[in-house]
Design an enzyme around this catalytic site. Structure first.
Site, PDB file in Angstrom:
ATOM      1  N   PHE A  19     -28.160   6.928 -41.719  1.00 51.14           N
ATOM      2  CA  PHE A  19     -28.959   6.230 -41.506  1.00 51.14           C
ATOM      3  C   PHE A  19     -29.256   5.420 -39.662  1.00 51.14           C
ATOM      4  CE2 PHE A  19     -29.535   1.708 -42.339  1.00 51.14           C
ATOM      5  CZ  PHE A  19     -30.670   1.144 -42.865  1.00 51.14           C
ATOM      6  N   ILE A  20     -27.860   5.197 -39.545  1.00 52.51           N
ATOM      7  CA  ILE A  20     -27.767   4.074 -38.651  1.00 52.51           C
ATOM      8  C   ILE A  20     -28.232   4.756 -38.015  1.00 52.51           C
ATOM      9  CG2 ILE A  20     -25.992   2.323 -37.233  1.00 52.51           C
ATOM     10  CD1 ILE A  20     -24.798   1.041 -40.076  1.00 52.51           C
ATOM     11  N   TYR A 152     -12.852   0.471 -49.189  1.00 53.11           N
ATOM     12  CA  TYR A 152     -13.538   0.408 -48.372  1.00 53.11           C
ATOM     13  C   TYR A 152     -13.413  -0.536 -47.452  1.00 53.11           C
ATOM     14  CZ  TYR A 152     -17.694   0.559 -45.839  1.00 53.11           C
ATOM     15  OH  TYR A 152     -19.171   0.214 -44.487  1.00 53.11           O
ATOM     16  N   ARG A 216     -26.676 -12.899 -49.305  1.00 55.82           N
ATOM     17  CA  ARG A 216     -26.238 -11.587 -48.004  1.00 55.82           C
ATOM     18  C   ARG A 216     -27.195 -12.058 -46.597  1.00 55.82           C
ATOM     19  NH1 ARG A 216     -22.424 -10.733 -51.606  1.00 55.82           N
ATOM     20  NH2 ARG A 216     -22.357  -9.032 -52.015  1.00 55.82           N
ATOM     21  N   ARG A 276     -21.018  -5.803 -59.625  1.00 55.77           N
ATOM     22  CA  ARG A 276     -19.824  -4.433 -59.255  1.00 55.77           C
ATOM     23  C   ARG A 276     -18.855  -4.388 -58.512  1.00 55.77           C
ATOM     24  NH1 ARG A 276     -24.362  -0.506 -56.918  1.00 55.77           N
ATOM     25  NH2 ARG A 276     -24.246  -2.349 -54.837  1.00 55.77           N
ATOM     26  N   GLY A 278     -15.846  -5.099 -56.102  1.00 54.38           N
ATOM     27  CA  GLY A 278     -15.380  -4.671 -54.299  1.00 54.38           C
ATOM     28  C   GLY A 278     -16.223  -5.480 -54.009  1.00 54.38           C
TER      29      GLY A 278
END
Length: 322
Positions: A19-20, A152, A216, A276, A278
């Protein structure tokens, strides 16, 4: 922001079909760089590179298995943008061993090869806001405590620490960028795409994790690419880190409303009440460090969402690329 004119130089983008990575590769080609990519195509897709595939050198390789020392001896690079690896929290919850391998061990193998070859270029590493976990205060500054709450985030933070130490001990020019809530065309994961897919599947009812109050900082992909280019050109690259975001916060409820308005629907919103594992609760971001280098995000959330929905309706709901 003002990006200086680039001289034609050799650039490697790991994860260049993702994507990036694919957006970055397109920009690098546009400004006249000689670009090579490494990607194992486990998540990225050649379709992402359809506009530049004939203009770049593509190496289909796994960064875990790659003989980096040999590869660097046979290929000269002035810049390495290291974007390869798992880019999301949920897979690290499901398979932390794999996340460790691709995000930490994979990065360490690259660092060790750069050290052994006494490489004199500049490394730009894609880190993540996940290193902060649930921040103790907002807006989040780079100097704030890092308390990751997912495998992560742990792997990204450890990779940052290795980069900082290698920079100081071995004179490796390197910088880490902590990406916040990226979105845009070609991203087939995360909240913006998930909402688009849910809206397409059921225009009467929209199910949302949490209670909608989660916050966010959504940053459009082309602004993130500009941050990558800017830090490659002007950052001191002494192992430091930068937050990469828009500097503007938005609740998940507001995001959902904006997307519903773009789709011209008014569904019933159903909240799960729980997030969720995390996932952090609130990320509001201080980007003054990056702005001091000349960074100024230009794509508003409304404009970015419209572009993303346009892509989704024309291309994004088809295929498998991400």
């Amino acid at each position: 922001m003002t990006i200086k004119k680039w001289d034609s130089q050799n650039v490697l983008v790991t994860g260049g079909a993702g994507f990036i990575g694919s957006h970055l590769v397109e920009k690098l080609v546009e400004v006249g760089m000689k670009v090579a990519i490494i990607d194992d195509f486990s998540s990225g897709h050649i379709q992402n590179l359809k506009n530049v595939a004939e203009k770049v050198e593509i190496h289909e390789k796994d960064i875990i298995a790659l003989d980096w020392k040999d590869f660097l001896e046979n290929n000269h690079f002035d810049y390495i943008f290291h974007l390869a690896g798992n880019a999301y929290v949920p897979p690290s919850i499901e398979n932390p061993a794999h996340d460790y391998k691709v995000n930490l061990y994979g990065t360490f193998r690259l660092l060790e090869a750069l050290r052994e070859s006494a490489w004199k270029g500049k490394l730009i590493f894609a880190s993540s806001a996940a290193v902060y976990g649930n921040p103790l205060s907002t807006p989040i500054k780079e100097t704030d405590p890092t308390i990751p709450i997912s495998p992560y985030g742990v792997a990204k933070l450890a990779a940052e620490r290795y980069i900082e130490v290698f920079s100081k001990i071995y004179d490796l020019k390197a910088v880490s960028l902590r990406f916040f809530s990226l979105y845009g065309p070609r991203q087939k994961k995360q909240v913006v795409f998930d909402f688009c897919r849910k809206i397409e599947q059921n225009k009467e009812k929209l199910h949302i994790f949490g209670d909608g109050s989660q916050v966010r900082d959504f940053n459009y992909v082309t602004d993130t690419v500009e941050a990558l280019l800017l830090t490659a050109q002007v950052a001191p690259a002494q192992g430091e880190v930068y937050n990469v975001a828009s500097g503007k916060e938005s609740s998940i409820s507001d995001l959902a409303k904006n997307l519903c308005d773009i789709f011209r629907i008014s569904p019933e919103i159903v909240y799960s009440g729980s997030v969720r594992p995390g996932d952090a609760d609130k990320w509001a971001v201080n980007i003054s460090s990056l702005m001091s280098l000349g960074y100024h995000p230009v794509v508003s959330l409304q404009e970015g969402l419209q572009r993303t929905v346009d892509w989704y309706l024309s291309d994004g709901s088809k295929g498998t690329f991400s």
